[in-house]
Design an enzyme around this catalytic site. Structure first.
Site, PDB file in Angstrom:
ATOM      1  N   VAL A 135      30.586  39.344  42.969  1.00  0.00           N
ATOM      2  CA  VAL A 135      29.428  38.823  42.232  1.00  0.00           C
ATOM      3  C   VAL A 135      28.209  38.761  43.158  1.00  0.00           C
ATOM      4  O   VAL A 135      27.094  39.115  42.757  1.00  0.00           O
ATOM      5  CB  VAL A 135      29.734  37.435  41.631  1.00  0.00           C
ATOM      6  CG1 VAL A 135      28.522  36.921  40.861  1.00  0.00           C
ATOM      7  CG2 VAL A 135      30.946  37.492  40.710  1.00  0.00           C
ATOM      8  N   TYR A 136      28.423  38.324  44.387  1.00  0.00           N
ATOM      9  CA  TYR A 136      27.347  38.322  45.397  1.00  0.00           C
ATOM     10  C   TYR A 136      26.826  39.740  45.605  1.00  0.00           C
ATOM     11  O   TYR A 136      25.601  39.968  45.626  1.00  0.00           O
ATOM     12  CB  TYR A 136      27.901  37.753  46.697  1.00  0.00           C
ATOM     13  CG  TYR A 136      26.966  37.806  47.883  1.00  0.00           C
ATOM     14  CD1 TYR A 136      25.743  37.144  47.867  1.00  0.00           C
ATOM     15  CD2 TYR A 136      27.323  38.501  49.049  1.00  0.00           C
ATOM     16  CE1 TYR A 136      24.893  37.178  48.966  1.00  0.00           C
ATOM     17  CE2 TYR A 136      26.482  38.525  50.149  1.00  0.00           C
ATOM     18  CZ  TYR A 136      25.278  37.877  50.101  1.00  0.00           C
ATOM     19  OH  TYR A 136      24.434  37.912  51.196  1.00  0.00           O
ATOM     20  N   VAL A 137      27.738  40.705  45.721  1.00  0.00           N
ATOM     21  CA  VAL A 137      27.354  42.110  45.876  1.00  0.00           C
ATOM     22  C   VAL A 137      26.548  42.586  44.678  1.00  0.00           C
ATOM     23  O   VAL A 137      25.542  43.294  44.825  1.00  0.00           O
ATOM     24  CB  VAL A 137      28.608  42.998  46.088  1.00  0.00           C
ATOM     25  CG1 VAL A 137      28.280  44.469  45.870  1.00  0.00           C
ATOM     26  CG2 VAL A 137      29.182  42.799  47.487  1.00  0.00           C
ATOM     27  N   SER A 139      24.599  40.859  42.746  1.00  0.00           N
ATOM     28  CA  SER A 139      23.242  40.295  42.794  1.00  0.00           C
ATOM     29  C   SER A 139      22.373  41.027  43.804  1.00  0.00           C
ATOM     30  O   SER A 139      21.182  41.241  43.580  1.00  0.00           O
ATOM     31  CB  SER A 139      23.301  38.799  43.126  1.00  0.00           C
ATOM     32  OG  SER A 139      23.715  38.570  44.468  1.00  0.00           O
TER      33      SER A 139
END
Length: 225
Positions: A135-137, A139
Site C-alpha cells: 500500500v505504501y508502494v 501511494s
C-alpha cells in the site's frame, strides 16, 4: 524562496537547514510551525483548504518562489491483507493526494515567475516492489506517475518537475525496520551502502539549480536500482 512540506523532521528538516545555509529563504509547511527553527506556516497537506490558506499567506510575503519540495509523507510496513482501512486512507491521502494538492495549489506561485523547480519524493520500495509495503508502494508509485505527467504540463512555463527516490536513509521513518531488512534492501541497490540525509540534500541542491534546467520528468534513485 523555497517551500518545503514536512520540514519539521527527517529529510525535510535537513533540506530546509541546508538551503538556509546556502542563503535561501525557506518556508516550512507543517502541522505545528511553533517548533520550527525557521519560518513556517501551519498546513495539513491532506486538507485542500489548509493548503489554500497557506498559499494565501505565502502570497502576502511578496517574495518570488523558485522551488517547491514535497517531502511530507508517512510509511507503514504491513501486508496488504492485514492493512486496516484507516492506514490505507492515511497513506494515500498523505503521500499521493497531499503531493498532488500541493502541486496544484502552490504550482501557480512558480508559474508567475516563469521558472522554478518542483521536487517530489518517492521511495526505492517502488522499483524493488518490496514485500510487506504494497500500500505504501502504491501511494509512492502514484507520485512517480503524477510527477512524470506533471513535468510535461509545467514545461511550457519553464518549470521542471522531478522525483527523488531514496533508499534507506537514517531517519525516524525506518526506526522500526530491522537491520537485516535494511541490509537486504541495500544489497539490491547499485551502490550498496546506506546513504545519509546529506546525500539527499546534495541532490536537491542540484535539482534546484538553474544550471540543471534540462532535467525534468525524472525519477532519481539515491543508490541506484
Amino acid at each position: 524562496m523555497i517551500i518545503i512540506t514536512g520540514a519539521n523532521r527527517g529529510i525535510g528538516n535537513a533540506i530546509a537547514k541546508r538551503l538556509i545555509q546556502q542563503n535561501h529563504k525557506v518556508i516550512g509547511l507543517v502541522r505545528n510551525p511553533n517548533n520550527l527553527e525557521f519560518d513556517g506556516i501551519e498546513c495539513d497537506v491532506t486538507d485542500y483548504e489548509s493548503i489554500k490558506n497557506a498559499y494565501k499567506k505565502i502570497k502576502k510575503i511578496k517574495k518570488p518562489v523558485t522551488g517547491i519540495i514535497n517531502v511530507a509523507g508517512v510509511a507503514s510496513m504491513n501486508m496488504a491483507l492485514t492493512t486496516d482501512e484507516s492506514t490505507v486512507q492515511k497513506l494515500i491521502q498523505t503521500n499521493l493526494v497531499g503531493t498532488i494538492y500541493c502541486c496544484q495549489i502552490l504550482g501557480p506561485l512558480l508559474v508567475r515567475e516563469k521558472k522554478g523547480s518542483i521536487i517530489n519524493f518517492s521511495t526505492i520500495a517502488v522499483p524493488l516492489s518490496l514485500r510487506g509495503e504494497s500500500v505504501y508502494v502504491a501511494s509512492k508509485a502514484g507520485i512517480e506517475g503524477f510527477s512524470k505527467s506533471f513535468a510535461r504540463e509545467m514545461a511550457d512555463f519553464n518549470i521542471k518537475v522531478n522525483c527523488i527516490s531514496p533508499g534507506p536513509i537514517n531517519t525516524e521513518l525506518i526506526k522500526g525496520v530491522s537491520s537485516s531488512n535494511i541490509e537486504k534492501i541495500i544489497s539490491r541497490q547499485i551502490i550498496q551502502k546506506q546513504f545519509e540525509k546529506d546525500d539527499v540534500c546534495n541532490l536537491v541542491e542540484v535539482l534546484l539549480d538553474d544550471k540543471t534546467s534540462s532535467i525534468s520528468g525524472q525519477i532519481l534513485h539515491i543508490g541506484g536500482v
